[in-house]
Design a protein around this motif. Structure first.
Motif, PDB file in Angstrom:
ATOM      1  N   GLY A  74       0.816  -1.201   0.000  1.00 21.53           N
ATOM      2  CA  GLY A  74       0.000   0.000   0.000  1.00 21.53           C
ATOM      3  C   GLY A  74       0.850   1.250   0.000  1.00 21.53           C
ATOM      4  O   GLY A  74       1.987   1.257   0.491  1.00 21.53           O
ATOM      5  N   ALA A  75       0.299   2.325  -0.567  1.00 21.26           N
ATOM      6  CA  ALA A  75       0.945   3.631  -0.549  1.00 21.26           C
ATOM      7  C   ALA A  75       0.008   4.618   0.133  1.00 21.26           C
ATOM      8  O   ALA A  75      -1.195   4.668  -0.172  1.00 21.26           O
ATOM      9  N   THR A  76       0.544   5.414   1.084  1.00 17.99           N
ATOM     10  CA  THR A  76      -0.263   6.370   1.827  1.00 17.99           C
ATOM     11  C   THR A  76      -0.240   7.738   1.153  1.00 17.99           C
ATOM     12  O   THR A  76       0.605   8.021   0.294  1.00 17.99           O
ATOM     13  N   ASP A  77      -1.169   8.591   1.588  1.00 18.05           N
ATOM     14  CA  ASP A  77      -1.236   9.927   0.993  1.00 18.05           C
ATOM     15  C   ASP A  77      -0.048  10.798   1.376  1.00 18.05           C
ATOM     16  O   ASP A  77       0.173  11.857   0.785  1.00 18.05           O
ATOM     17  N   SER A  78       0.750  10.357   2.367  1.00 19.55           N
ATOM     18  CA  SER A  78       1.951  11.102   2.754  1.00 19.55           C
ATOM     19  C   SER A  78       3.177  10.686   1.948  1.00 19.55           C
ATOM     20  O   SER A  78       4.266  11.224   2.145  1.00 19.55           O
ATOM     21  N   GLY A  79       3.020   9.723   1.048  1.00 22.69           N
ATOM     22  CA  GLY A  79       4.113   9.294   0.196  1.00 22.69           C
ATOM     23  C   GLY A  79       4.822   8.042   0.652  1.00 22.69           C
ATOM     24  O   GLY A  79       5.708   7.541  -0.043  1.00 22.69           O
TER      25      GLY A  79
END
Length: 265
Positions: A74-79
């Motif tokens: 997974g990739a978060t919105d914070s990078g």
């Protein structure tokens, strides 16, 4: 992390309708799913996710062997990025009285949790789960507890009987506090699309929509810890699986289905 026990197959022909005319019961099979982020409106802390889910049920002469693996990146919105990998192997007695389990959970390829043990149940008297990892411990199980294979059998029986709501306490060995109250809402059977890339007759023509919510026993809260929805056919095969963890949701689409033969005992 997911109770990858979702699951969860029938005496009946592959490709028959999952209706009251088919006798629902768990059938040996392997189902492989592709995981992706569910982009429907709602809270979502991830911007990207991909991976896979494999659910395998094998019939043994004395019970059921289940193997499941849930893995995604997974990739978060914070990078930032992260990975999760959960591997489950278990054996459950045919009468639902005994469960052997090994569960390993990895984060970014590092082992984070490992649970091993044997759980036993006595009719009308509950039972005990004896863990050997991560350390020796005994956990009491209340009367009425079900193990995962027995649980999915009960849900199939309820669906076939036309019941719309059932609730069970289920122990799967995923931690010392893994006794969970699972409430299932079952809808009337609906048509299923043919499975892409499979020969005609592989997969069922219809299935029951099922929504499962997972609570701690004796819960007072309105919101479950975790929810999943899926289509469940008379063989126990899952289609269109959605995993809701509150802050993000994953969609699991069935890509490969193999129905297996049982043993000659």
């Amino acid at each position: 992390m997911p109770k990858a026990w979702l699951l969860l197959s029938a005496i009946g022909l592959v490709g028959t309708a999952g209706s009251a005319l088919a006798q629902a019961a768990l059938q040996p099979h392997l189902a492989a799913y592709r995981l992706a982020l569910d982009h429907r409106p709602g809270a979502n802390s991830l911007v990207e996710a991909h991976g896979g889910l494999v659910i395998e049920w094998e019939r043994a002469c004395d019970g059921w062997v289940a193997r499941q693996r849930f893995s995604f990146v997974g990739a978060t919105d914070s990078g930032g990025t992260f990975s999760r990998d959960v591997r489950v192997t278990s054996w459950e007695a045919s009468d639902g009285s005994k469960l052997r389990y090994v569960i390993r959970s990895f984060e970014d390829n590092e082992l984070q949790e490992e649970y091993r043990g044997v759980a036993r149940l006595e009719p009308d008297d509950g039972g005990v789960a004896d863990f050997t990892a991560p350390h020796a411990a005994a956990v009491r199980l209340p009367a009425g507890t079900l193990f995962p294979t027995e649980h999915i059998q009960r849900v199939l029986q309820a669906a076939e009987a036309g019941e719309r709501f059932v609730s069970h306490e289920v122990f799967d060995g995923f931690g010392f506090d893994s006794l969970t109250q699972v409430t299932s809402v079952i809808g009337p059977p609906r048509p299923l699309d043919p499975l892409p890339g499979h020969a005609p007759g592989v997969g069922s023509k219809s299935a029951w929509p099922v929504s499962m919510a997972y609570y701690k026993p004796g819960h007072d809260e309105l919101e479950p810890e975790y929810e999943t929805t899926f289509m469940l056919d008379a063989n126990g095969v899952l289609y269109d699986v959605n995993l809701d963890y509150g802050d993000f949701r994953l969609q699991a689409n069935l890509e490969r289905l193999e129905m297996r033969e049982g043993p000659s005992c």
